[in-house]
Motif scaffolding. Structure first.
Motif, PDB file in Angstrom:
ATOM      1  N   UNK A   6      -0.391 -72.565  22.512  1.00  0.00           N
ATOM      2  CA  UNK A   6      -1.027 -73.665  23.233  1.00  0.00           C
ATOM      3  C   UNK A   6      -0.232 -74.933  22.953  1.00  0.00           C
ATOM      4  N   UNK A   7       0.130 -75.641  24.026  1.00  0.00           N
ATOM      5  CA  UNK A   7       0.964 -76.841  23.900  1.00  0.00           C
ATOM      6  C   UNK A   7       0.139 -78.079  24.220  1.00  0.00           C
ATOM      7  N   UNK A   8       0.478 -79.176  23.555  1.00  0.00           N
ATOM      8  CA  UNK A   8      -0.222 -80.441  23.788  1.00  0.00           C
ATOM      9  C   UNK A   8       0.758 -81.571  24.034  1.00  0.00           C
ATOM     10  N   UNK A   9       0.378 -82.769  23.636  1.00  0.00           N
ATOM     11  CA  UNK A   9       1.133 -84.032  23.649  1.00  0.00           C
ATOM     12  C   UNK A   9       1.172 -84.714  25.017  1.00  0.00           C
ATOM     13  N   UNK A  10       0.856 -84.048  26.124  1.00  0.00           N
ATOM     14  CA  UNK A  10       0.770 -84.746  27.414  1.00  0.00           C
ATOM     15  C   UNK A  10      -0.529 -85.543  27.453  1.00  0.00           C
ATOM     16  N   UNK A  11      -0.467 -86.771  27.950  1.00  0.00           N
ATOM     17  CA  UNK A  11      -1.619 -87.668  27.909  1.00  0.00           C
ATOM     18  C   UNK A  11      -2.354 -87.774  29.243  1.00  0.00           C
ATOM     19  N   UNK A  12      -1.948 -86.984  30.228  1.00  0.00           N
ATOM     20  CA  UNK A  12      -2.629 -86.996  31.524  1.00  0.00           C
ATOM     21  C   UNK A  12      -2.426 -85.637  32.186  1.00  0.00           C
ATOM     22  N   UNK A  13      -2.883 -85.516  33.420  1.00  0.00           N
ATOM     23  CA  UNK A  13      -2.803 -84.246  34.135  1.00  0.00           C
ATOM     24  C   UNK A  13      -1.366 -83.762  34.269  1.00  0.00           C
ATOM     25  N   UNK A  14      -1.139 -82.472  33.997  1.00  0.00           N
ATOM     26  CA  UNK A  14       0.174 -81.869  34.187  1.00  0.00           C
ATOM     27  C   UNK A  14       0.304 -81.490  35.659  1.00  0.00           C
ATOM     28  N   UNK A  15       1.348 -81.969  36.307  1.00  0.00           N
ATOM     29  CA  UNK A  15       1.513 -81.779  37.749  1.00  0.00           C
ATOM     30  C   UNK A  15       2.464 -80.645  38.106  1.00  0.00           C
ATOM     31  N   UNK A  16       3.353 -80.272  37.173  1.00  0.00           N
ATOM     32  CA  UNK A  16       4.314 -79.203  37.474  1.00  0.00           C
ATOM     33  C   UNK A  16       4.899 -78.672  36.174  1.00  0.00           C
ATOM     34  N   UNK A  17       5.288 -77.387  36.181  1.00  0.00           N
ATOM     35  CA  UNK A  17       5.973 -76.783  35.038  1.00  0.00           C
ATOM     36  C   UNK A  17       7.105 -75.909  35.558  1.00  0.00           C
ATOM     37  N   UNK A  18       8.101 -75.680  34.707  1.00  0.00           N
ATOM     38  CA  UNK A  18       9.229 -74.836  35.095  1.00  0.00           C
ATOM     39  C   UNK A  18       9.820 -74.181  33.853  1.00  0.00           C
ATOM     40  N   UNK A  19      10.310 -72.937  34.046  1.00  0.00           N
ATOM     41  CA  UNK A  19      10.956 -72.189  32.961  1.00  0.00           C
ATOM     42  C   UNK A  19      12.461 -72.410  33.002  1.00  0.00           C
ATOM     43  N   UNK A  20      13.088 -72.425  31.835  1.00  0.00           N
ATOM     44  CA  UNK A  20      14.545 -72.465  31.763  1.00  0.00           C
ATOM     45  C   UNK A  20      15.113 -71.098  32.138  1.00  0.00           C
ATOM     46  N   UNK A  21      16.424 -71.035  32.388  1.00  0.00           N
ATOM     47  CA  UNK A  21      17.051 -69.794  32.840  1.00  0.00           C
ATOM     48  C   UNK A  21      16.944 -68.684  31.799  1.00  0.00           C
ATOM     49  N   UNK A  22      16.931 -69.026  30.506  1.00  0.00           N
ATOM     50  CA  UNK A  22      16.839 -68.012  29.452  1.00  0.00           C
ATOM     51  C   UNK A  22      15.402 -67.710  29.044  1.00  0.00           C
ATOM     52  N   UNK A  23      14.446 -68.343  29.733  1.00  0.00           N
ATOM     53  CA  UNK A  23      13.002 -68.123  29.470  1.00  0.00           C
ATOM     54  C   UNK A  23      12.602 -68.509  28.043  1.00  0.00           C
TER      55      UNK A  23
END
Length: 235
Positions: A6-23
């Motif tokens: 579980x990840x935190x530290x964002x202070x508002x709504x997350x609008x998008x996520x993306x994986x790196x090429x090596x996952x």
């Protein structure tokens, strides 16, 4: 399905996520005007970086491919590792700058051994290396998608217009108006030839083949509630 972390530290709504090429890394864009890069597994001594500088909420975040980065290096340019785009039409390119090696032979050898075991995206400091601004008078950027294999970015606006750009040159490939309402979603297919656009207010879905400039699908639902239905005489 099993919870990994579980990840935190964002202070508002997350609008998008993306994986790196090596996952091994996840980038998250947020309404708090920043993007953050998280590692899939804990890395000793490494803290998730915060990429700040935007003046409006972020709409999209996209890792680039190793092939795109190598092409930039061959052209004598600083390779962009990550793109972020915000509602005010700002596109930022982020690069990794290697950290200075520690002084002393023993310390340097220890640092080199640790770097060998550290993923590439956790080595160095993130810096803002490229900027581009999409100018649409009276409209705001509302949706974005990036086709990594071809390096093509699509951005949709609140006035129903969308634009295609070739990155990293930021060359305009196409500009087209498909609606009078806000484009709420855009997405490339796997080959990057077809582009799906959605307008939620009109219940509108369009699939555009941008190379041949033709519609594959154009469908729109009723604007208001359906009050009546009837069969044709032959059933």
């Amino acid at each position: 399905m099993q919870l990994h972390r579980t990840y935190g530290t964002c202070h508002d709504t997350i609008t998008d996520i993306d994986w790196s090429a090596d996952s091994q890394f996840i980038a998250a864009a947020s309404k708090d005007l920043t993007a953050r890069v998280y590692s899939l597994n804990p890395i000793p001594g490494w803290a998730p970086p915060t990429l700040a500088g935007h003046k409006d909420a972020l709409v999209g975040v996209f890792f680039t491919t190793p092939a795109t980065q190598q092409a930039a290096e061959l052209a004598g340019q600083q390779p962009v590792k990550l793109y972020t785009v915000s509602k005010d039409g700002a596109l930022f390119g982020w690069s990794l700058v290697p950290t200075e090696p520690a002084a002393g032979a023993h310390i340097a050898a220890t640092a080199a051994g640790a770097a060998a075991d550290t993923p590439e995206l956790a080595q160095g400091n993130w810096v803002l290396s490229a900027r581009h601004f999409f100018m649409q008078r009276g409209a705001r950027l509302s949706a974005a998608d990036y086709h990594k294999a071809s390096g093509v970015l699509v951005v949709g606006f609140s006035n129903g217009l969308f634009e295609l750009y070739q990155l990293p040159e930021s060359q305009v490939l196409q500009t087209l108006s498909v609606s009078h309402e806000r484009i709420t979603s855009v997405c490339f297919n796997s080959t990057g030839d077809w582009l799906a656009l959605g307008c939620a207010k009109l219940g509108q879905l369009l699939v555009w083949e941008w190379r041949s400039e033709g519609y594959v699908l154009r469908q729109q639902g009723h604007y208001y509630d359906v009050s009546c239905a009837c069969y044709s005489p032959d059933g």
